[in-house]
Motif scaffolding. Structure first.
Motif, PDB file in Angstrom:
ATOM      1  N   ASP A 171       0.865  -1.181   0.000  1.00  8.67           N
ATOM      2  CA  ASP A 171       0.000   0.000   0.000  1.00  8.67           C
ATOM      3  C   ASP A 171       0.904   1.235   0.000  1.00  8.67           C
ATOM      4  N   THR A 172       1.361   1.620  -1.183  1.00  7.53           N
ATOM      5  CA  THR A 172       2.378   2.664  -1.296  1.00  7.53           C
ATOM      6  C   THR A 172       1.931   3.983  -0.687  1.00  7.53           C
ATOM      7  N   GLU A 173       0.706   4.406  -0.961  1.00 11.80           N
ATOM      8  CA  GLU A 173       0.241   5.700  -0.449  1.00 11.80           C
ATOM      9  C   GLU A 173       0.233   5.721   1.076  1.00 11.80           C
ATOM     10  N   ARG A 174      -0.213   4.633   1.685  1.00 12.35           N
ATOM     11  CA  ARG A 174      -0.250   4.582   3.144  1.00 12.35           C
ATOM     12  C   ARG A 174       1.165   4.590   3.715  1.00 12.35           C
ATOM     13  N   CYS A 175       2.077   3.874   3.079  1.00 11.23           N
ATOM     14  CA  CYS A 175       3.457   3.848   3.547  1.00 11.23           C
ATOM     15  C   CYS A 175       4.104   5.226   3.443  1.00 11.23           C
ATOM     16  N   VAL A 176       3.857   5.918   2.335  1.00  9.64           N
ATOM     17  CA  VAL A 176       4.422   7.256   2.171  1.00  9.64           C
ATOM     18  C   VAL A 176       3.913   8.188   3.262  1.00  9.64           C
ATOM     19  N   ARG A 177       2.624   8.127   3.557  1.00 11.85           N
ATOM     20  CA  ARG A 177       2.064   8.975   4.626  1.00 11.85           C
ATOM     21  C   ARG A 177       2.715   8.668   5.970  1.00 11.85           C
ATOM     22  N   ALA A 178       2.933   7.371   6.242  1.00 13.63           N
ATOM     23  CA  ALA A 178       3.549   6.990   7.519  1.00 13.63           C
ATOM     24  C   ALA A 178       4.972   7.535   7.613  1.00 13.63           C
TER      25      ALA A 178
ATOM     26  N   THR B 241      18.260   6.639  -3.695  1.00 11.21           N
ATOM     27  CA  THR B 241      19.320   7.633  -3.925  1.00 11.21           C
ATOM     28  C   THR B 241      20.461   7.533  -2.918  1.00 11.21           C
ATOM     29  N   THR B 242      20.217   6.908  -1.778  1.00  9.94           N
ATOM     30  CA  THR B 242      21.259   6.799  -0.752  1.00  9.94           C
ATOM     31  C   THR B 242      21.719   5.361  -0.522  1.00  9.94           C
ATOM     32  N   GLY B 243      20.890   4.384  -0.935  1.00 10.17           N
ATOM     33  CA  GLY B 243      21.249   2.984  -0.721  1.00 10.17           C
ATOM     34  C   GLY B 243      21.068   2.514   0.700  1.00 10.17           C
ATOM     35  N   ILE B 244      20.257   3.236   1.480  1.00  7.59           N
ATOM     36  CA  ILE B 244      20.020   2.821   2.856  1.00  7.59           C
ATOM     37  C   ILE B 244      18.552   2.457   3.042  1.00  7.59           C
TER      38      ILE B 244
ATOM     39  N   LYS C  13      12.058  12.002  -1.176  1.00  5.39           N
ATOM     40  CA  LYS C  13      10.948  12.186  -2.101  1.00  5.39           C
ATOM     41  C   LYS C  13      10.244  10.846  -2.320  1.00  5.39           C
ATOM     42  N   PRO C  14       8.913  10.868  -2.437  1.00  2.86           N
ATOM     43  CA  PRO C  14       8.179   9.603  -2.610  1.00  2.86           C
ATOM     44  C   PRO C  14       8.689   8.758  -3.774  1.00  2.86           C
ATOM     45  N   GLU C  15       9.104   9.418  -4.856  1.00  2.00           N
ATOM     46  CA  GLU C  15       9.562   8.632  -6.015  1.00  2.00           C
ATOM     47  C   GLU C  15      10.876   7.905  -5.741  1.00  2.00           C
ATOM     48  N   ASN C  16      11.557   8.272  -4.648  1.00  2.00           N
ATOM     49  CA  ASN C  16      12.810   7.601  -4.306  1.00  2.00           C
ATOM     50  C   ASN C  16      12.636   6.531  -3.233  1.00  2.00           C
ATOM     51  N   MET C  17      11.401   6.337  -2.788  1.00  2.00           N
ATOM     52  CA  MET C  17      11.136   5.348  -1.749  1.00  2.00           C
ATOM     53  C   MET C  17      10.755   4.007  -2.368  1.00  2.00           C
TER      54      MET C  17
END
Length: 489
Positions: free
Chosen positions: A4-11, A29-32, A44-48
């Protein structure tokens, strides 16, 4: 939840600690990878990218964040509230079965092929049993590196690694630091090192109400095996490679854990069993929200939210004690258990307190003389039958237990009624939906609250509390003035 990407981003954007352990955030972008509540500025959400386990993040090439330390998150609540194959496998992996017996041993305990186990774990967790066990070994290594002065070679083998090279490679890959660098970053002084004790912090999801949790453990403590001392619940532990003593002290944001082990290979198992006993991986917000939907339960929840189910570090021990406690007072049950401990328990040394024995294993009790038991003949039969079944392996109580099958098997034993079976299901098996409608304390509380007080009617009303009826039991019990409901002073 990780899909559930949207819920994860909000969290992640709200740094919501309730979701720590539910999923992990990998940043391309960081590899972590981080826990949702990581204090750094959210990417940024697109990097998650979201993964269901730390092992999955590691397999995808990400390293653990040095700031939020995602490997120290509470465990996912999923594995303690489910009884399916994946949940049972995860409980066994946490109990160190893969390290001791390999994937074939894990599969044999679950009654499935290794291919089936691999496939289901990969589908749900993004990693197989070996990768999950490897992530657990990495965390054990980190704890030993940071909290003991042990040489790195000793730590490598205590954490379960087959070689020093594998230990070094894994620690560097997971934490992006060499073992010696990890130790250099740790605080210079760690209390307890001089006596060989490990001092750890066990995280949990807030809120946590310690009253009934520690009150129950202290009020029912078996002398010699358990005690309440200096604000801590202390007990002995029977472990795969040896024994241990643990002291657990409730703090506002963690449980302080002081652990002494005869063999450091038991570290991850001891931590896992203590977390399970204290129900630290529960999701109290979800549980309490469900129970609040009943207007008669809501005031109890609002008064003291975050109650946990006090469980056990040894399922067979609890079953034995449940039989000893049938139709007698708490004090009488403790007396019966203490006699067994003195006569059949293994003696241990406790320089820091008054613990003297390990609770006897079923094999040690199998040869006892039934006439030596100060209880009615029918209960002697119940007791000796249970001991024989446990010792022979005909009744299996453990992380791998299939809850419905185990319930059915227990009900077949003489002297096992619904109350005994359900209290074992609740506190030993860990079934979050176990319910005790015939319990006198529950019926009394129900009557006082205006709930139905007959078992059948109360069970029907409690259907709305599912799948959290074991937690409803804690709130109902809390209406009484029994010592189990209060933190000792």
């Amino acid at each position: 939840m990780h899909i559930d990407t949207e819920r994860c981003v909000r969290a992640v954007q709200s740094k919501d600690a309730r979701f720590d352990g539910w999923f992990f955030t990998a940043v391309v972008t960081t590899g972590i990878y981080c826990r949702p509540s990581c204090p750094v500025v959210p990417p940024k959400p697109e990097n998650m990218r979201f993964h269901p386990s730390a092992a999955a993040c590691q397999q995808a090439g990400f390293r653990a964040c040095k700031r939020c330390r995602p490997d120290t998150s509470p465990g996912s609540p999923e594995w303690n509230q489910r009884a399916d194959l994946v949940a049972r496998a995860m409980r066994l992996i946490a109990d160190g079965v893969v390290d001791r017996e390999g994937v074939p041993g894990l599969a044999a305990r679950l009654g499935y092929s290794t291919r089936q186990i691999e496939r289901q774990l990969l589908a749900e967790l993004g990693a197989g049993p070996l990768a999950l066990a490897r992530a657990q070994r990495a965390q054990a290594a980190r704890l030993l590196i940071e909290t003991t002065p042990l040489p790195m070679a000793d730590i490598a083998f205590a954490a379960g690694f087959a070689s020093i090279r594998t230990f070094n490679d894994t620690v560097h890959e997971v934490f992006a630091l060499a073992p010696t660098d990890l130790r250099a970053r740790a605080p210079r002084s760690s209390p307890g090192n001089a006596t060989g004790a490990l001092t750890l912090r066990l995280p949990f999801r807030a809120p946590l109400n310690p009253d009934n949790l520690f009150g129950h453990l202290a009020a029912t403590a078996v002398p010699g095996v358990e005690e309440w001392r200096d604000g801590a619940y202390r007990r002995t532990l029977r472990l795969p490679y040896g024994h241990g003593i643990v002291a657990l002290t409730p703090q506002p944001d963690h449980i302080a854990c002081r652990l002494t082990l005869s063999d450091l290979r038991d570290l991850t198992v001891a931590i896992s069993r203590c977390r399970r006993m204290l129900d630290l991986d529960a999701d109290p917000v979800a549980i309490d929200d469900q129970l609040r939907t009943d207007p008669l339960l809501a005031p109890l929840v609002d008064k003291a939210p975050g109650r946990r189910v006090p469980r056990t570090v040894d399922e067979a021990e609890f079953a034995v004690r449940a039989v000893l406690g049938q139709q007698v007072s708490t004090a009488a049950a403790r007396t019966h258990a203490a006699r067994l401990v003195i006569a059949h328990g293994e003696q241990i040394d406790d320089p820091e307190g008054g613990l003297t024995h390990l609770f006897p294993a079923p094999e040690a009790l199998a040869s006892l003389d039934p006439e030596s038991l100060a209880m009615p003949r029918t209960r002697r039969t119940t007791f000796t039958t249970l001991i024989r079944q446990l010792a022979d392996g005909d009744v299996r109580l453990g992380p791998d237990s299939d809850w419905p099958q185990t319930r059915a098997r227990l009900l077949e034993l003489p002297g096992f009624g619904p109350w005994t079976v359900d209290v074992i299901a609740m506190r030993a098996l860990g079934d979050p939906d176990a319910f005790l409608p015939t319990d006198l304390g529950i019926r009394r509380a129900a009557q006082e609250l205006g709930l139905p007080s007959t078992p059948a009617a109360l069970t029907a009303r409690a259907a709305a509390w599912r799948p959290w009826r074991a937690y409803a039991v804690q709130y109902l019990w809390a209406t009484d003035s029994h010592p189990i409901n209060f933190l000792p002073v």
